[in-house]
Motif scaffolding. Sequence first.
Motif, short mmCIF file in Angstrom:
data_model
loop_
_atom_site.label_atom_id
_atom_site.label_comp_id
_atom_site.label_asym_id
_atom_site.label_seq_id
_atom_site.Cartn_x
_atom_site.Cartn_y
_atom_site.Cartn_z
N SER A 21 0.84 -1.20 0.00
CA SER A 21 0.00 0.00 0.00
C SER A 21 0.87 1.25 0.00
N SER A 22 0.31 2.34 -0.45
CA SER A 22 1.06 3.59 -0.58
C SER A 22 1.36 4.25 0.76
N ASP A 23 0.68 3.83 1.83
CA ASP A 23 0.92 4.47 3.13
C ASP A 23 2.11 3.87 3.88
N ASN A 24 2.76 2.87 3.27
CA ASN A 24 3.98 2.27 3.86
C ASN A 24 3.76 1.69 5.25
N THR A 25 2.63 1.03 5.44
CA THR A 25 2.36 0.39 6.73
C THR A 25 2.16 -1.12 6.60
N ASP A 26 2.30 -1.66 5.42
CA ASP A 26 2.02 -3.08 5.21
C ASP A 26 3.01 -3.97 5.97
N VAL A 27 2.49 -5.12 6.38
CA VAL A 27 3.27 -6.09 7.16
C VAL A 27 3.16 -7.46 6.51
N THR A 28 4.28 -8.15 6.36
CA THR A 28 4.29 -9.51 5.83
C THR A 28 4.55 -10.50 6.96
N LEU A 29 3.73 -11.54 7.04
CA LEU A 29 3.96 -12.62 8.01
C LEU A 29 5.04 -13.53 7.45
N VAL A 30 6.06 -13.81 8.25
CA VAL A 30 7.19 -14.64 7.84
C VAL A 30 7.20 -15.92 8.66
N TRP A 85 -4.91 -14.53 8.61
CA TRP A 85 -4.04 -13.41 8.23
C TRP A 85 -4.30 -13.07 6.77
N GLU A 86 -4.90 -11.92 6.52
CA GLU A 86 -5.27 -11.55 5.16
C GLU A 86 -4.14 -10.83 4.42
N GLY A 87 -3.11 -10.43 5.13
CA GLY A 87 -2.01 -9.71 4.51
C GLY A 87 -1.06 -10.64 3.77
N PRO A 88 0.03 -10.09 3.23
CA PRO A 88 1.01 -10.92 2.51
C PRO A 88 1.75 -11.87 3.46
N ILE A 89 2.17 -12.99 2.90
CA ILE A 89 2.88 -14.01 3.68
C ILE A 89 4.11 -14.46 2.88
N SER A 90 5.22 -14.64 3.56
CA SER A 90 6.43 -15.19 2.93
C SER A 90 6.82 -16.46 3.67
N LEU A 91 6.78 -17.59 2.96
CA LEU A 91 7.03 -18.90 3.56
C LEU A 91 8.22 -19.58 2.91
N ALA A 92 9.08 -20.14 3.74
CA ALA A 92 10.18 -20.98 3.24
C ALA A 92 9.84 -22.42 3.61
N LEU A 93 9.82 -23.30 2.60
CA LEU A 93 9.45 -24.70 2.82
C LEU A 93 10.67 -25.59 2.61
N SER A 138 6.97 -14.96 12.71
CA SER A 138 6.14 -15.93 13.40
C SER A 138 6.67 -17.34 13.16
N ASP A 139 5.93 -18.32 13.63
CA ASP A 139 6.19 -19.73 13.34
C ASP A 139 4.93 -20.35 12.78
N ILE A 140 5.10 -21.41 12.01
CA ILE A 140 3.99 -21.98 11.25
C ILE A 140 2.92 -22.61 12.14
N ASP A 141 3.28 -22.97 13.38
CA ASP A 141 2.29 -23.64 14.24
C ASP A 141 1.54 -22.66 15.13
N PHE A 142 1.64 -21.36 14.84
CA PHE A 142 0.87 -20.35 15.56
C PHE A 142 -0.21 -19.77 14.66
N LEU A 143 -1.41 -19.60 15.23
CA LEU A 143 -2.48 -18.89 14.53
C LEU A 143 -2.58 -17.49 15.10
N PRO A 144 -2.37 -16.46 14.28
CA PRO A 144 -2.53 -15.09 14.77
C PRO A 144 -4.00 -14.78 14.99
N MET A 145 -4.27 -13.85 15.87
CA MET A 145 -5.67 -13.49 16.12
C MET A 145 -6.27 -12.90 14.84
N TYR A 146 -7.57 -13.03 14.70
CA TYR A 146 -8.25 -12.42 13.56
C TYR A 146 -8.05 -10.90 13.62
N GLY A 147 -7.70 -10.32 12.48
CA GLY A 147 -7.52 -8.88 12.43
C GLY A 147 -6.14 -8.39 12.84
N LEU A 148 -5.21 -9.30 13.11
CA LEU A 148 -3.88 -8.87 13.56
C LEU A 148 -3.16 -8.06 12.49
#
Length: 692
Positions: free
Chosen positions: A404-413, A431-439, A498-508
């Motif tokens: 986004s143009s407001d420079n506040t976006d967060v990616t879950l890693v 988590w509706e935002g972007p996610i970066s996963l290494a498998l 984060s870690d893959i075995d955690f569920l973030p709260m809705y709306g985080l």
Amino acid sequence: MLGMCRGRRKFLAASLALLVIPALTWLYLSVGSFQVKPVPLSPLEAQSSASIGGTGERQALELRVRAVEEENRALRRELSRPPKSPSAHFPISSHRGNQSRTHSEEGTGDNEGQKAAAVGNSSDCVQQPVVDKCEVRHEEILRNPLHFHFITDSIAQQILSSLFYTWMVPAVRVDFYDADELKSEVSWIPNKHYSGIYGLMKLVLTKTLPSNLQRVIVLDTDITFATDIAELWAVFHKFKGQQVLGLVENQSDWYLGNLWKNHRPWPALGRGFNTGVILLLLDRLRKLRWEQMWRLTAERELMSMLSTSLADQVIHWNSPKKLRVKNKHVEFFRNLYLTFLEYDGNLLRRELFGCPSEVDHNSENLQKTLSELDEDDPCYEFRRERFTVHRTHLYFLHYEYEPSSDNTDVTLVAQLSMDRLQMLEAICKHWEGPISLALYLSDAEAQQFLRYAQGSEVLMSRGNVGYHIVYKEGQFYPVNLLRNVAMQQVNTPYMFLSDIDFLPMYGLFEYLRKSVVQLDMANTKKALVVPAFETLRYRLSYPKSKAELLSQLDMGTLFTFRYHVWTKGHAPTNFAKWRTATTPYRVQWEADFEPYVMVRRDCPEYDRRFVGFGWNKVAHIMELDAQEYEFVVLPNAYMIHMPHAPSFDITKFRSNKQYRVCLKTLKEEFQQNMSRRFGFAALKYMTAENNS
């Protein structure tokens, strides 16, 4: 590579004989009946053709494929033994993950593919030793040194650069050419093909490729070879006079235009020629002033045709649906293709026998570093893992996200292995935002993941999830390498580690974006702590609010994370204060603190010496503290750890004394390193560890 280029079709060019391809889809050559026809551009030169391949009948095709399969089995047995002498030659043939890997034979080194062309191929070209063993060819078949020329956009270049750098394939050179710079050369041509103008870029290769490059095989990126590319390279020796192009006639009767009334799909005579595979004599084309020739021809033909209409190959896999196509030959090709995908890509790293190659300084430095390690050290394998170069395929699936143009976006890693795939859908729902996963997967597991993802409506509906495959090698789970790979691909200003075995709260996601502004994250060094909880229940009614969470905490449905086995890990979060907090509050670092935090994208990476279980996050939080990050706990944020079976690494930690001894040694070395880097300020880490 399947889907790696964000939906755009790319092609490559290879010199010595071939431009080879990581495959977006796949075309098999060398089996069936087809002609490569050298095309003269002078009216004085008669057109000739050279036969490549057999009769194309089903029986012949079946015998050929069976022979290839038998050769593969024999070669696998042979490759499991060390070479008897430096002169031994093994074929190489495999395809991996979502990229094409073809192994050919003679002098390439170690591979699991076709047997020597002179032995197992009925093609006319096989009997002619026209390609020297160590002659450089531009292709993807590893029996000779290769030189790839990729014409691609910046995204695909990033992916391919990472692939070749981490795969460390010997005797392979790669050059890239910016497709965006070539668009203007062909964008004036009206075109109705779904790939757009990319296929037309082949017209400008004489101008694009180096002037000293004389011969090249041009391939679409959806092609896989089922035999030695030297057979195709050998066709250059059949060119005569002013013959400068080698093309194959389209194989399908669909192009004849007589399947039904008014069926006119193709403006060319007969089936027309397929440009998925082209042999080019660049030096002759330049002498014939090819640039002016094709432009004048295009302008003349467009006066009556109005637009170009490009064709597809008969058997290739440029979409998952093509794997289900019905064709009398496809079953054999499909099986061959799917088998190639699951071959161990490490086979490509073996040196070519008897062929001198250019010095690879990266490989040379790596070998020097490894040679300095003491192999008698009980912790040798731990130390070695720190320097292991794992094959890496970035953006294994399509990814598209513009911050986004407001420079506040967060990616879950996060990072994961095959046994945690079931968590992906749940995380995407939370988590509706972007996610970066290494498998961390084997070659075969990468294909299983692909099928899993393609069968999931949840995952396929998300274009903002980046999947990065790190291929298995060694005995440890390289947890911090995986985290670093995922972090390096973040394209937002902030990331939630984060870690893959955690569920973030809705709306985080939205809550963290607001916290970016509230806490002035852009101008301060802060690590925002998201308090961690856990449940022992596989089925949990996930709390929709902090009040609901506190209620479940009081009822014993939830607990603070690891309160019963590793209290120190999250004690500094101060859960008692968090219960009633309404504003963010600062906490101090303490020994063994390992919270889950949101930080700016430029934060330090994880220390790779820590693998498997133990101290991998602790060391990173210590690094943040040493670099003067403030730890600020968010009052209305939370995440919950979901139950799962113990990992293999924690089992080793608990049962293997030497594992624990080596971890302790690595911790001490890390602390000494911190003292050297941060001086007096780092003494507190030594003191805290001694007092804990």
